[in-house]
Design a protein around this motif. Structure first.
Motif, PDB file in Angstrom:
ATOM      1  N   GLN A  47     -17.480 -16.571 -46.589  1.00  0.00           N
ATOM      2  CA  GLN A  47     -18.099 -17.854 -46.939  1.00  0.00           C
ATOM      3  C   GLN A  47     -18.427 -18.680 -45.700  1.00  0.00           C
ATOM      4  O   GLN A  47     -19.351 -19.495 -45.718  1.00  0.00           O
ATOM      5  N   THR A  99     -12.873 -15.654 -48.113  1.00  0.00           N
ATOM      6  CA  THR A  99     -12.918 -16.948 -47.431  1.00  0.00           C
ATOM      7  C   THR A  99     -13.723 -16.867 -46.144  1.00  0.00           C
ATOM      8  O   THR A  99     -14.547 -17.742 -45.845  1.00  0.00           O
ATOM      9  N   ALA A 122      -9.771 -19.020 -54.494  1.00  0.00           N
ATOM     10  CA  ALA A 122      -8.637 -19.107 -55.422  1.00  0.00           C
ATOM     11  C   ALA A 122      -8.516 -17.880 -56.309  1.00  0.00           C
ATOM     12  O   ALA A 122      -7.458 -17.660 -56.918  1.00  0.00           O
ATOM     13  N   HIS A 158     -16.685 -19.493 -61.506  1.00  0.00           N
ATOM     14  CA  HIS A 158     -17.318 -19.105 -60.245  1.00  0.00           C
ATOM     15  C   HIS A 158     -18.664 -18.418 -60.492  1.00  0.00           C
ATOM     16  O   HIS A 158     -19.658 -18.740 -59.830  1.00  0.00           O
ATOM     17  N   THR A 210     -20.737 -26.453 -54.409  1.00  0.00           N
ATOM     18  CA  THR A 210     -19.382 -26.950 -54.191  1.00  0.00           C
ATOM     19  C   THR A 210     -18.381 -26.212 -55.070  1.00  0.00           C
ATOM     20  O   THR A 210     -17.302 -25.803 -54.610  1.00  0.00           O
ATOM     21  N   VAL A 211     -18.721 -26.014 -56.338  1.00  0.00           N
ATOM     22  CA  VAL A 211     -17.834 -25.301 -57.262  1.00  0.00           C
ATOM     23  C   VAL A 211     -17.658 -23.858 -56.796  1.00  0.00           C
ATOM     24  O   VAL A 211     -16.548 -23.303 -56.825  1.00  0.00           O
ATOM     25  N   GLU A 212     -18.733 -23.256 -56.359  1.00  0.00           N
ATOM     26  CA  GLU A 212     -18.677 -21.872 -55.859  1.00  0.00           C
ATOM     27  C   GLU A 212     -17.727 -21.750 -54.672  1.00  0.00           C
ATOM     28  O   GLU A 212     -16.872 -20.856 -54.626  1.00  0.00           O
ATOM     29  N   VAL A 213     -17.850 -22.672 -53.717  1.00  0.00           N
ATOM     30  CA  VAL A 213     -17.032 -22.619 -52.503  1.00  0.00           C
ATOM     31  C   VAL A 213     -15.559 -22.866 -52.810  1.00  0.00           C
ATOM     32  O   VAL A 213     -14.675 -22.239 -52.232  1.00  0.00           O
ATOM     33  N   VAL A 214     -15.279 -23.763 -53.759  1.00  0.00           N
ATOM     34  CA  VAL A 214     -13.895 -24.104 -54.083  1.00  0.00           C
ATOM     35  C   VAL A 214     -13.209 -22.994 -54.871  1.00  0.00           C
ATOM     36  O   VAL A 214     -12.030 -22.687 -54.650  1.00  0.00           O
ATOM     37  N   THR A 215     -13.937 -22.365 -55.797  1.00  0.00           N
ATOM     38  CA  THR A 215     -13.308 -21.384 -56.682  1.00  0.00           C
ATOM     39  C   THR A 215     -13.137 -20.015 -56.032  1.00  0.00           C
ATOM     40  O   THR A 215     -12.176 -19.302 -56.344  1.00  0.00           O
ATOM     41  N   LYS A 216     -14.009 -19.636 -55.129  1.00  0.00           N
ATOM     42  CA  LYS A 216     -13.963 -18.274 -54.588  1.00  0.00           C
ATOM     43  C   LYS A 216     -12.631 -17.940 -53.904  1.00  0.00           C
ATOM     44  O   LYS A 216     -12.046 -16.881 -54.173  1.00  0.00           O
TER      45      LYS A 216
END
Length: 220
Positions: free
Chosen positions: A72, A69, A39, A21, A31-37
């Motif tokens: 974001q 979440t 989790a 992240h 995209t990676v930032e949004v998906v990992t945060k």
């Protein structure tokens, strides 16, 4: 898989997710930032439970996930609801710290009134400086939230030096968020700085509580 093995695997997963992240923030990989945060905190909460930690501690982390979440999503409503989610997490932390009773021996060596006064002055000073640059609808919520956050950071003294440092880092991270909302000058890569402080804060708070909670209290 034993409980200890599961805990170690979850801690490693949290470390990898955090690194990915933070790297995504630096690289601009949205995209990676949004998906990992979203989790991050659930994995840390699972680690806490695998260690036999208090349910309230896991709840504090999961409320952090809610805040992560919602922030974001963007927009004033999402920001306010996200702030409320973080506030609920701080209440969980405060309950845990109150259950600790008096400050540990190392903390009792400090002049408690002076420490409390220092946190109070820091809160008043920060709110006073931010106030003119916040919109009218955010002034009250930000002041109230920052008061609760400051109380949590002070209460972390009861859970040892690691938790105390975590509380201070949480204060710094959220103050940087507030300064951005107030359109103050920001450091390079402000989101990276915010998340680095936040992730370190949550980890230190969780680890500090885990080091002080008696096994018999794990089910509370």
């Amino acid at each position: 898989m034993t409980r200890g093995t599961a805990a170690r695997a979850l801690l490693a997963a949290f470390g990898v997710l955090a690194a990915v992240h933070l790297g995504a923030l630096l690289a601009g990989a949205g995209t990676v930032e949004v998906v990992t945060k979203p989790a991050l905190m659930p994995v840390l909460a699972a680690y806490v439970l695998a260690r036999g930690g208090p349910v309230l501690l896991a709840a504090a982390l999961l409320f952090g996930c809610g805040g992560d979440t919602l922030l974001q999503a963007g927009g004033d409503t999402a920001f306010l609801v996200g702030m409320a989610s973080f506030a609920a997490g701080h209440v969980c932390y405060l309950v845990l710290f109150v259950r600790r009773g008096a400050a540990p021996e190392w903390g009792r060596r400090w002049p408690q009134a002076a420490v409390a006064a220092g946190y109070a002055v820091a809160w008043l000073g920060t709110v006073a400086l931010l106030w003119p640059d916040l919109t009218a609808d955010l002034r009250g919520p930000v002041a109230g939230y920052s008061l609760l956050l400051t109380a949590m950071a002070y209460g972390a003294l009861r859970a040892g030096p690691r938790a105390l440092l975590g509380g201070l880092l949480f204060l710094g991270s959220d103050t940087l968020i507030a300064s951005g909302i107030a359109h103050w000058p920001q450091p390079p890569a402000p989101q990276f700085c915010i998340m680095l402080g936040y992730l370190a804060a949550q980890w230190l708070l969780a680890d500090g509580v885990l080091r002080t909670v008696r096994p018999a209290a794990a089910a509370q």
